[in-house]
Design a protein around this motif. Structure first.
Motif, mmCIF file in Angstrom:
data_model
loop_
_atom_site.group_PDB
_atom_site.id
_atom_site.type_symbol
_atom_site.label_atom_id
_atom_site.label_comp_id
_atom_site.label_asym_id
_atom_site.label_seq_id
_atom_site.Cartn_x
_atom_site.Cartn_y
_atom_site.Cartn_z
ATOM 1 N N GLU A 48 0.814 -1.213 0.000
ATOM 2 C CA GLU A 48 0.000 0.000 0.000
ATOM 3 C C GLU A 48 0.848 1.262 0.000
ATOM 4 O OE1 GLU A 48 -4.120 -1.310 2.212
ATOM 5 O OE2 GLU A 48 -2.653 -0.099 3.297
ATOM 6 N N GLY A 49 2.152 1.134 -0.290
ATOM 7 C CA GLY A 49 2.999 2.315 -0.292
ATOM 8 C C GLY A 49 3.624 2.560 1.054
ATOM 9 N N LYS A 50 4.744 3.243 1.067
ATOM 10 C CA LYS A 50 5.471 3.532 2.294
ATOM 11 C C LYS A 50 4.670 4.463 3.194
ATOM 12 C CE LYS A 50 9.244 1.199 1.800
ATOM 13 N NZ LYS A 50 9.674 0.209 2.769
ATOM 14 N N ALA A 51 4.652 4.126 4.451
ATOM 15 C CA ALA A 51 3.923 4.954 5.407
ATOM 16 C C ALA A 51 4.684 6.232 5.675
ATOM 17 C CB ALA A 51 3.715 4.177 6.706
ATOM 18 N N ALA A 52 3.984 7.250 6.094
ATOM 19 C CA ALA A 52 4.640 8.508 6.447
ATOM 20 C C ALA A 52 5.467 8.315 7.696
ATOM 21 C CB ALA A 52 3.580 9.599 6.670
ATOM 22 N N ASP A 53 6.347 9.277 7.935
ATOM 23 C CA ASP A 53 7.326 9.106 9.014
ATOM 24 C C ASP A 53 6.673 8.993 10.377
ATOM 25 O OD1 ASP A 53 10.180 9.162 9.798
ATOM 26 O OD2 ASP A 53 9.540 10.971 10.857
ATOM 27 N N LYS A 54 5.548 9.642 10.586
ATOM 28 C CA LYS A 54 4.949 9.666 11.915
ATOM 29 C C LYS A 54 3.682 8.823 11.996
ATOM 30 C CE LYS A 54 6.769 14.268 13.029
ATOM 31 N NZ LYS A 54 6.458 15.631 13.481
ATOM 32 N N THR A 55 3.442 7.937 11.038
ATOM 33 C CA THR A 55 2.268 7.081 11.084
ATOM 34 C C THR A 55 2.451 5.997 12.128
ATOM 35 O OG1 THR A 55 3.197 5.655 9.389
ATOM 36 C CG2 THR A 55 1.805 7.480 8.633
ATOM 37 N N PRO A 56 1.344 5.369 12.577
ATOM 38 C CA PRO A 56 1.463 4.297 13.566
ATOM 39 C C PRO A 56 2.370 3.167 13.110
ATOM 40 C CG PRO A 56 -0.809 5.028 13.386
ATOM 41 C CD PRO A 56 -0.062 5.719 12.301
ATOM 42 N N SER A 57 2.335 2.803 11.792
ATOM 43 C CA SER A 57 3.175 1.707 11.329
ATOM 44 C C SER A 57 4.648 2.061 11.442
ATOM 45 C CB SER A 57 2.822 1.352 9.883
ATOM 46 O OG SER A 57 3.068 2.458 9.022
ATOM 47 N N SER A 58 4.995 3.326 11.169
ATOM 48 C CA SER A 58 6.385 3.762 11.300
ATOM 49 C C SER A 58 6.828 3.715 12.758
ATOM 50 C CB SER A 58 6.547 5.178 10.747
ATOM 51 O OG SER A 58 7.859 5.644 10.929
ATOM 52 N N TRP A 59 5.950 4.174 13.661
ATOM 53 C CA TRP A 59 6.278 4.121 15.083
ATOM 54 C C TRP A 59 6.430 2.680 15.536
ATOM 55 C CZ3 TRP A 59 3.857 1.723 19.120
ATOM 56 C CH2 TRP A 59 4.317 2.041 20.403
ATOM 57 N N GLN A 60 5.540 1.814 15.057
ATOM 58 C CA GLN A 60 5.586 0.407 15.446
ATOM 59 C C GLN A 60 6.857 -0.257 14.911
ATOM 60 O OE1 GLN A 60 2.447 -2.191 13.948
ATOM 61 N NE2 GLN A 60 2.128 -2.905 16.043
ATOM 62 N N PHE A 61 7.263 0.135 13.716
ATOM 63 C CA PHE A 61 8.496 -0.398 13.115
ATOM 64 C C PHE A 61 9.694 -0.082 14.007
ATOM 65 C CE2 PHE A 61 12.066 0.676 10.142
ATOM 66 C CZ PHE A 61 12.410 -0.628 9.834
ATOM 67 N N LYS A 62 9.813 1.181 14.435
ATOM 68 C CA LYS A 62 10.942 1.567 15.292
ATOM 69 C C LYS A 62 10.832 0.909 16.660
ATOM 70 C CE LYS A 62 11.321 5.835 16.846
ATOM 71 N NZ LYS A 62 11.606 7.292 16.886
#
Length: 394
Positions: free
Chosen positions: A142-156
């Motif tokens: 579905e495309g790269k998530a934005a830097d501050k999206t929940p998926s990005s936070w969950q990734f880190k």
């Protein structure tokens, strides 16, 4: 970012000045630094890999002989790469079918994600297990998530959890290795070791605490004679301990049932870099068919081969460990004005022991033959990160 760079510079300075002693402490401090570095980043996985590589190169350059630094850099990179391939990370959305064929609701995805990555990142599953775990999973991009999206936070967050697991493994490796002492040390045996190793010390302590009765021969480990320190510590625990000079190892080895030693690093071919004098002990053990057992944590596993240009097999110590300046000052030729010495002192720190002289490796996850080291390395490191130094574009 300035605070993070200050922490990087501080650890690099400690490494350069040899203020950090031991591979375990070096690995722990390096992993804790990367946890801080990652927590301050707000970038994609590709950019995060480059940040970790850049910091890693600074630390490795500070003390190239300490291979544990590069090992931890590669372990952290493996964690990032594994998390980038995990479901619901990096723009991948998870759509799962239940046992009855129904599509799982959106609210249930976090629970599925937790199940998918519950296995410790530091012990990656086999290829078969990875395929089986994806049998009922259908992923679409579905495309790269934005830097501050929940998926990005969950990734880190998941990467930091993986680094925390790595730090926990480093902190507990001595105890987990010591738990296997009774499987190797038997009643009334004679054990030989060289120098001073904290891992060996705890290994012998554990056998003594389980009421094993055995003797320990400690080769003194010249020129620092750290074997004297280990012998005193073992005697305080009421272990029967005998100190012998390094030159007497071959004469005493016929009385020994097993050699147990700690090492500086374990190379990709199963050979080890160990304190100077260890190759002599290994050759004597081989000649008399005495098992040569190496104990050490998995943070000492290095994915490089001894002939790799990145590997510095030795470190030259200060000549004053052998001779004081007053002992050889008369051998300095000051007549030509250059003060060139007539007497040279060479004081290497390490020996290389080839894999054919090693009988067994004991790590916190079990015992392995040298021929199995390649498998452990493939589990802990990514092939993309074996070479950390980027070649300049021609």
């Amino acid at each position: 970012m300035a605070e993070v760079q200050a922490l990087v510079n501080e650890l690099a300075t400690k490494l350069r000045k040899r203020k950090v002693e031991g591979s375990r402490e070096t690995a722990r401090l390096t992993a804790e630094l990367f946890r801080t570095v990652i927590s301050q980043q707000r970038v994609s996985s590709a950019a995060l890999v480059e940040v970790v590589r850049d910091v890693g190169q600074q630390l490795i350059a500070a003390n190239p002989v300490e291979l544990a630094v590069g090992n931890i850099v590669r372990r952290v990179l493996r964690i990032i790469r594994d998390m980038d391939l995990s479901p619901e990370v990096g723009g991948l959305t998870l759509v799962s079918q239940g046992d009855d064929g129904d599509i799982v609701e959106e609210d249930d995805k976090p629970f599925l994600l937790s199940d998918a990555i519950s296995q410790t990142i530091l012990h990656p599953p086999s290829l078969v297990a990875q395929l089986e775990s994806k049998t009922n999973l259908v992923c679409h991009f579905e495309g790269k998530a934005a830097d501050k999206t929940p998926s990005s936070w969950q990734f880190k967050h998941q990467i930091i959890e993986g680094v925390n697991d790595l730090i926990e493994d480093i902190n507990t490796c001595h105890e987990l290795i010591a738990d296997q002492a009774l499987e190797l040390i038997h009643q009334n045996e004679v054990i030989l070791t060289l120098g001073h190793s904290r891992t060996v010390k705890k290994f012998l302590y554990a056998a003594k605490e389980k009421k094993r009765s055995f003797q320990v021969y400690v080769a003194e480990g010249a020129p620092k004679h750290l074997g004297h320190v280990l012998a005193n510590e073992l005697a305080e625990k009421h272990l029967q301990t005998t100190v012998i000079p390094d030159s007497s190892v071959f004469a005493m080895i016929s009385r020994v049932n097993m050699v147990i030693v700690g090492v500086h690093a374990v190379m990709a071919n199963g050979g080890v870099i160990a304190p100077v004098g260890m190759n002599m002990v290994a050759l004597a053990a081989k000649r008399h068919a005495v098992p040569f057992v190496v104990v050490g944590g998995t943070h000492k596993l290095c994915p490089l081969f001894p002939n790799n240009p990145e590997v510095l097999l030795n470190d030259m110590r200060c000549p004053s460990e052998l001779l004081s300046f007053g002992d050889f000052s008369d051998c300095m030729d000051f007549s030509v004005g250059s003060g060139s010495p007539l007497l040279h002192v060479v004081n290497p720190a390490f020996d290389y022991v080839p894999p054919e002289l090693v009988s067994l490796f004991v790590t916190e996850i079990g015992g392995y033959h040298p021929s199995y080291i390649y498998r452990l390395i493939s589990d802990y490191y990514s092939a993309d990160d074996i070479v950390l130094q980027q070649k300049p574009a021609s």
